[in-house]
Design a protein around this motif. Structure first.
Motif, mmCIF file in Angstrom:
data_model
loop_
_atom_site.group_PDB
_atom_site.id
_atom_site.type_symbol
_atom_site.label_atom_id
_atom_site.label_comp_id
_atom_site.label_asym_id
_atom_site.label_seq_id
_atom_site.Cartn_x
_atom_site.Cartn_y
_atom_site.Cartn_z
ATOM 1 N N GLN A 116 0.841 -1.179 0.000
ATOM 2 C CA GLN A 116 0.000 0.000 0.000
ATOM 3 C C GLN A 116 0.888 1.245 0.000
ATOM 4 O OE1 GLN A 116 -3.179 0.033 -0.321
ATOM 5 N NE2 GLN A 116 -3.676 2.169 0.075
ATOM 6 N N VAL A 117 0.625 2.165 -0.898
ATOM 7 C CA VAL A 117 1.384 3.405 -0.984
ATOM 8 C C VAL A 117 0.932 4.367 0.121
ATOM 9 C CG1 VAL A 117 1.901 5.408 -2.397
ATOM 10 C CG2 VAL A 117 1.725 3.150 -3.456
ATOM 11 N N GLN A 118 1.900 4.947 0.787
ATOM 12 C CA GLN A 118 1.607 5.985 1.778
ATOM 13 C C GLN A 118 2.375 7.246 1.406
ATOM 14 O OE1 GLN A 118 2.567 4.100 5.560
ATOM 15 N NE2 GLN A 118 0.398 3.662 5.878
ATOM 16 N N LEU A 119 1.713 8.381 1.553
ATOM 17 C CA LEU A 119 2.306 9.672 1.228
ATOM 18 C C LEU A 119 2.264 10.565 2.463
ATOM 19 C CD1 LEU A 119 0.509 10.284 -2.190
ATOM 20 C CD2 LEU A 119 2.758 9.263 -1.821
ATOM 21 N N VAL A 120 3.381 11.207 2.758
ATOM 22 C CA VAL A 120 3.458 12.093 3.912
ATOM 23 C C VAL A 120 4.040 13.429 3.466
ATOM 24 C CG1 VAL A 120 4.391 12.474 6.212
ATOM 25 C CG2 VAL A 120 3.742 10.159 5.493
ATOM 26 N N GLU A 121 3.240 14.488 3.619
ATOM 27 C CA GLU A 121 3.684 15.833 3.264
ATOM 28 C C GLU A 121 4.346 16.503 4.464
ATOM 29 O OE1 GLU A 121 -0.474 15.346 1.312
ATOM 30 O OE2 GLU A 121 0.483 14.902 3.223
ATOM 31 N N SER A 122 5.249 17.426 4.158
ATOM 32 C CA SER A 122 5.877 18.248 5.194
ATOM 33 C C SER A 122 6.336 19.555 4.565
ATOM 34 C CB SER A 122 7.068 17.521 5.833
ATOM 35 O OG SER A 122 8.057 17.247 4.858
ATOM 36 N N GLY A 123 6.670 20.522 5.417
ATOM 37 C CA GLY A 123 7.222 21.777 4.929
ATOM 38 C C GLY A 123 6.279 22.955 4.956
ATOM 39 N N GLY A 124 5.025 22.720 5.327
ATOM 40 C CA GLY A 124 4.097 23.837 5.400
ATOM 41 C C GLY A 124 4.406 24.762 6.559
ATOM 42 N N GLY A 125 3.722 25.896 6.598
ATOM 43 C CA GLY A 125 3.935 26.831 7.695
ATOM 44 C C GLY A 125 3.294 28.168 7.428
ATOM 45 N N LEU A 126 3.627 29.125 8.287
ATOM 46 C CA LEU A 126 3.112 30.484 8.186
ATOM 47 C C LEU A 126 4.227 31.384 7.668
ATOM 48 C CD1 LEU A 126 1.076 32.771 8.779
ATOM 49 C CD2 LEU A 126 1.961 32.789 11.128
ATOM 50 N N VAL A 127 3.974 32.053 6.558
ATOM 51 C CA VAL A 127 4.959 32.941 5.955
ATOM 52 C C VAL A 127 4.284 34.240 5.555
ATOM 53 C CG1 VAL A 127 6.423 31.071 5.109
ATOM 54 C CG2 VAL A 127 4.605 31.995 3.656
ATOM 55 N N GLN A 128 5.103 35.219 5.169
ATOM 56 C CA GLN A 128 4.565 36.486 4.687
ATOM 57 C C GLN A 128 4.522 36.494 3.159
ATOM 58 O OE1 GLN A 128 7.096 39.474 6.502
ATOM 59 N NE2 GLN A 128 5.717 39.644 8.255
ATOM 60 N N ALA A 129 3.687 37.363 2.633
ATOM 61 C CA ALA A 129 3.602 37.506 1.180
ATOM 62 C C ALA A 129 4.985 37.810 0.609
ATOM 63 C CB ALA A 129 2.612 38.601 0.824
ATOM 64 N N GLY A 130 5.318 37.131 -0.493
ATOM 65 C CA GLY A 130 6.615 37.311 -1.111
ATOM 66 C C GLY A 130 7.656 36.294 -0.689
ATOM 67 N N ASP A 131 7.384 35.578 0.390
ATOM 68 C CA ASP A 131 8.310 34.568 0.880
ATOM 69 C C ASP A 131 8.231 33.292 0.051
ATOM 70 O OD1 ASP A 131 8.131 35.264 4.486
ATOM 71 O OD2 ASP A 131 9.186 36.261 2.833
ATOM 72 N N SER A 132 9.105 32.351 0.384
ATOM 73 C CA SER A 132 9.147 31.053 -0.285
ATOM 74 C C SER A 132 8.982 29.927 0.720
ATOM 75 C CB SER A 132 10.483 30.870 -1.027
ATOM 76 O OG SER A 132 10.652 31.836 -2.035
ATOM 77 N N LEU A 133 8.476 28.810 0.230
ATOM 78 C CA LEU A 133 8.381 27.587 1.012
ATOM 79 C C LEU A 133 8.648 26.416 0.085
ATOM 80 C CD1 LEU A 133 5.197 27.707 3.309
ATOM 81 C CD2 LEU A 133 7.575 27.503 4.044
ATOM 82 N N ARG A 134 9.175 25.335 0.652
ATOM 83 C CA ARG A 134 9.370 24.115 -0.110
ATOM 84 C C ARG A 134 8.628 22.977 0.580
ATOM 85 N NH1 ARG A 134 14.646 20.288 -0.899
ATOM 86 N NH2 ARG A 134 14.391 19.792 -3.121
ATOM 87 N N LEU A 135 7.638 22.447 -0.107
ATOM 88 C CA LEU A 135 6.895 21.307 0.416
ATOM 89 C C LEU A 135 7.550 20.014 -0.053
ATOM 90 C CD1 LEU A 135 3.196 22.430 -0.172
ATOM 91 C CD2 LEU A 135 4.719 22.942 1.748
#
Length: 123
Positions: A1-20
């Protein structure tokens, strides 16, 4: 069975970057086509980006084109690099895997889903 786990979310300001990140376990037959979707408060889940098995083809929603980049570094991890974030990007972001065929913009074609990671962009 395939399992997927996301990470990397959060609270940022407009113009910032995030990597999920999306870590895939339970599938040992190489790569799968992968996608990212998101669901904002009070709205339906929508397509964000997809990548096919080989990684040679990628697809993006118009709202994120030029700002987001989907990539895979091996058969286990898929990423969504999000730059120049806007308040309207605020949503729960979901990683999805497609057992057969190329990447797709249609969520109904995906067979496996993660639990989601929250991204909040303040103005």
């Amino acid at each position: 069975q395939v399992q997927l786990v996301e990470s990397g979310g959060g609270l940022v300001q407009a113009g910032d970057s995030l990597r999920l990140s999306c870590a895939k376990t339970g599938y040992t037959f190489g790569r799968l086509a992968m996608g990212w979707f998101r669901q904002a408060p009070g709205k339906g889940r929508e397509f964000v980006a997809a990548i096919n098995r080989s990684g040679a083809s990628t697809y993006y929603a118009d709202a994120v084109k030029g700002r987001f980049t989907i990539s895979s570094d091996n058969a286990k991890n898929t990423y969504l690099q999000m730059n120049s974030l806007k308040p309207e990007d605020t949503a729960v972001y979901y990683c999805a895997a497609k057992a057969w065929g190329p990447g797709s913009t249609y969520q109904m074609e995906y067979d496996y889903w993660g639990q989601g990671t929250q991204v909040t962009v303040s103005s």
